[in-house]
Scaffold this motif. Structure first.
Motif, PDB file in Angstrom:
ATOM      1  N   ALA A 187       0.831  -1.207   0.000  1.00 50.21           N
ATOM      2  CA  ALA A 187       0.000   0.000   0.000  1.00 50.21           C
ATOM      3  C   ALA A 187       0.868   1.260   0.000  1.00 50.21           C
ATOM      4  O   ALA A 187       0.564   2.227  -0.701  1.00 50.21           O
ATOM      5  CB  ALA A 187      -0.934   0.001   1.211  1.00 50.21           C
ATOM      6  N   PHE A 246       0.476   3.770  -3.107  1.00 48.03           N
ATOM      7  CA  PHE A 246      -0.027   5.130  -2.915  1.00 48.03           C
ATOM      8  C   PHE A 246       1.097   6.161  -2.994  1.00 48.03           C
ATOM      9  O   PHE A 246       0.879   7.282  -3.450  1.00 48.03           O
ATOM     10  CB  PHE A 246      -0.796   5.243  -1.593  1.00 48.03           C
ATOM     11  CG  PHE A 246      -2.186   4.704  -1.697  1.00 48.03           C
ATOM     12  CD1 PHE A 246      -3.189   5.452  -2.288  1.00 48.03           C
ATOM     13  CD2 PHE A 246      -2.496   3.442  -1.225  1.00 48.03           C
ATOM     14  CE1 PHE A 246      -4.475   4.957  -2.400  1.00 48.03           C
ATOM     15  CE2 PHE A 246      -3.772   2.938  -1.327  1.00 48.03           C
ATOM     16  CZ  PHE A 246      -4.770   3.687  -1.921  1.00 48.03           C
ATOM     17  N   ALA A 302      -7.092  12.070  -5.868  1.00 49.75           N
ATOM     18  CA  ALA A 302      -7.595  10.714  -5.615  1.00 49.75           C
ATOM     19  C   ALA A 302      -6.730   9.987  -4.588  1.00 49.75           C
ATOM     20  O   ALA A 302      -7.254   9.351  -3.660  1.00 49.75           O
ATOM     21  CB  ALA A 302      -7.643   9.919  -6.922  1.00 49.75           C
ATOM     22  N   ALA A 303      -5.399  10.082  -4.729  1.00 52.66           N
ATOM     23  CA  ALA A 303      -4.503   9.384  -3.800  1.00 52.66           C
ATOM     24  C   ALA A 303      -4.618   9.947  -2.387  1.00 52.66           C
ATOM     25  O   ALA A 303      -4.782   9.192  -1.417  1.00 52.66           O
ATOM     26  CB  ALA A 303      -3.058   9.483  -4.294  1.00 52.66           C
ATOM     27  N   SER A 304      -4.566  11.260  -2.245  1.00 52.52           N
ATOM     28  CA  SER A 304      -4.620  11.847  -0.906  1.00 52.52           C
ATOM     29  C   SER A 304      -6.011  11.716  -0.294  1.00 52.52           C
ATOM     30  O   SER A 304      -6.146  11.504   0.917  1.00 52.52           O
ATOM     31  CB  SER A 304      -4.162  13.305  -0.922  1.00 52.52           C
ATOM     32  OG  SER A 304      -4.937  14.069  -1.801  1.00 52.52           O
ATOM     33  N   GLY A 305      -7.050  11.796  -1.095  1.00 52.02           N
ATOM     34  CA  GLY A 305      -8.409  11.622  -0.581  1.00 52.02           C
ATOM     35  C   GLY A 305      -8.652  10.208  -0.083  1.00 52.02           C
ATOM     36  O   GLY A 305      -9.243  10.001   0.989  1.00 52.02           O
ATOM     37  N   THR A 306      -8.188   9.227  -0.843  1.00 53.41           N
ATOM     38  CA  THR A 306      -8.342   7.833  -0.433  1.00 53.41           C
ATOM     39  C   THR A 306      -7.569   7.557   0.850  1.00 53.41           C
ATOM     40  O   THR A 306      -8.090   6.930   1.779  1.00 53.41           O
ATOM     41  CB  THR A 306      -7.862   6.895  -1.560  1.00 53.41           C
ATOM     42  OG1 THR A 306      -8.620   7.171  -2.737  1.00 53.41           O
ATOM     43  CG2 THR A 306      -8.026   5.440  -1.172  1.00 53.41           C
ATOM     44  N   LEU A 307      -6.327   8.036   0.912  1.00 52.38           N
ATOM     45  CA  LEU A 307      -5.531   7.820   2.122  1.00 52.38           C
ATOM     46  C   LEU A 307      -6.099   8.565   3.327  1.00 52.38           C
ATOM     47  O   LEU A 307      -6.047   8.057   4.447  1.00 52.38           O
ATOM     48  CB  LEU A 307      -4.080   8.235   1.895  1.00 52.38           C
ATOM     49  CG  LEU A 307      -3.195   7.169   1.281  1.00 52.38           C
ATOM     50  CD1 LEU A 307      -1.795   7.710   1.050  1.00 52.38           C
ATOM     51  CD2 LEU A 307      -3.138   5.935   2.140  1.00 52.38           C
ATOM     52  N   ALA A 316      -9.218   9.113   3.943  1.00 53.12           N
ATOM     53  CA  ALA A 316     -10.369   8.340   4.410  1.00 53.12           C
ATOM     54  C   ALA A 316      -9.932   7.056   5.121  1.00 53.12           C
ATOM     55  O   ALA A 316     -10.384   6.773   6.240  1.00 53.12           O
ATOM     56  CB  ALA A 316     -11.285   8.012   3.238  1.00 53.12           C
ATOM     57  N   ILE A 317      -9.053   6.290   4.487  1.00 48.69           N
ATOM     58  CA  ILE A 317      -8.636   5.000   5.057  1.00 48.69           C
ATOM     59  C   ILE A 317      -7.862   5.202   6.359  1.00 48.69           C
ATOM     60  O   ILE A 317      -8.167   4.578   7.385  1.00 48.69           O
ATOM     61  CB  ILE A 317      -7.789   4.210   4.038  1.00 48.69           C
ATOM     62  CG1 ILE A 317      -8.663   3.763   2.865  1.00 48.69           C
ATOM     63  CG2 ILE A 317      -7.125   3.009   4.702  1.00 48.69           C
ATOM     64  CD1 ILE A 317      -7.885   3.203   1.698  1.00 48.69           C
ATOM     65  N   LYS A 370      -9.940   6.681   9.253  1.00 39.98           N
ATOM     66  CA  LYS A 370     -10.752   5.656   9.924  1.00 39.98           C
ATOM     67  C   LYS A 370      -9.884   4.812  10.855  1.00 39.98           C
ATOM     68  O   LYS A 370     -10.281   4.514  11.982  1.00 39.98           O
ATOM     69  CB  LYS A 370     -11.450   4.784   8.889  1.00 39.98           C
ATOM     70  CG  LYS A 370     -12.401   3.759   9.482  1.00 39.98           C
ATOM     71  CD  LYS A 370     -13.126   3.013   8.378  1.00 39.98           C
ATOM     72  CE  LYS A 370     -14.184   2.051   8.839  1.00 39.98           C
ATOM     73  NZ  LYS A 370     -13.938   1.291  10.008  1.00 39.98           N
ATOM     74  N   SER A 397      -2.413  13.689   4.658  1.00 37.19           N
ATOM     75  CA  SER A 397      -3.353  13.579   3.537  1.00 37.19           C
ATOM     76  C   SER A 397      -4.367  14.715   3.558  1.00 37.19           C
ATOM     77  O   SER A 397      -4.715  15.269   2.511  1.00 37.19           O
ATOM     78  CB  SER A 397      -4.072  12.228   3.584  1.00 37.19           C
ATOM     79  OG  SER A 397      -3.142  11.173   3.443  1.00 37.19           O
TER      80      SER A 397
END
Length: 116
Positions: A42, A46, A69-74, A76-77, A80, A98
């Motif tokens: 990962a 990323f 997309a990369a920073s938004g996904t990271l 969120a993940i 959490k 991020s």
């Protein structure tokens, strides 16, 4: 002559490259410390996407979509994971970085185009 001036005036996305390095090195450190192959995969995936996004943004400041997309996904993940674990390292650090990248990209989207 004018092409040389254009290349020299091009801005490099140093923050994007730094973010990519942070993400990729986090994956490598996760692998070295805990033997976590998913962290390595990962982190390199990323980190590579973030680096490619920084390259694209350096070439054309309006081309922010891969970085977004990369920073938004990271965000969120890892956000959490931080919420569930309350561990600053690595989840809080990557989530925070991020979110900062998202803020930087959002500010870039709101800038008015420069007149040539």
């Amino acid at each position: 002559m004018f092409k040389c001036v254009e290349v020299l005036m091009m801005s490099v996305d140093w923050a994007g490259y730094g973010y990519a390095g942070l993400v990729a090195s986090g994956g490598v450190i996760g692998y070295v410390k805990a033997g976590s192959v998913p962290s390595l995969a990962a982190g390199l995936l990323f980190g590579g996407l973030a680096g490619f996004g920084a390259y694209q943004t350096s070439q054309d400041p309006k081309n922010i979509w891969v970085s977004l997309a990369a920073s938004g996904t990271l965000a969120a993940i890892m956000g959490k994971r931080f919420y569930n674990s309350r561990k600053i390292i690595p989840a809080g650090l990557i989530a925070g970085a991020s979110v900062l990248m998202l803020a930087k990209l959002g500010a870039r989207m709101l800038q008015k185009p420069q007149q040539s």
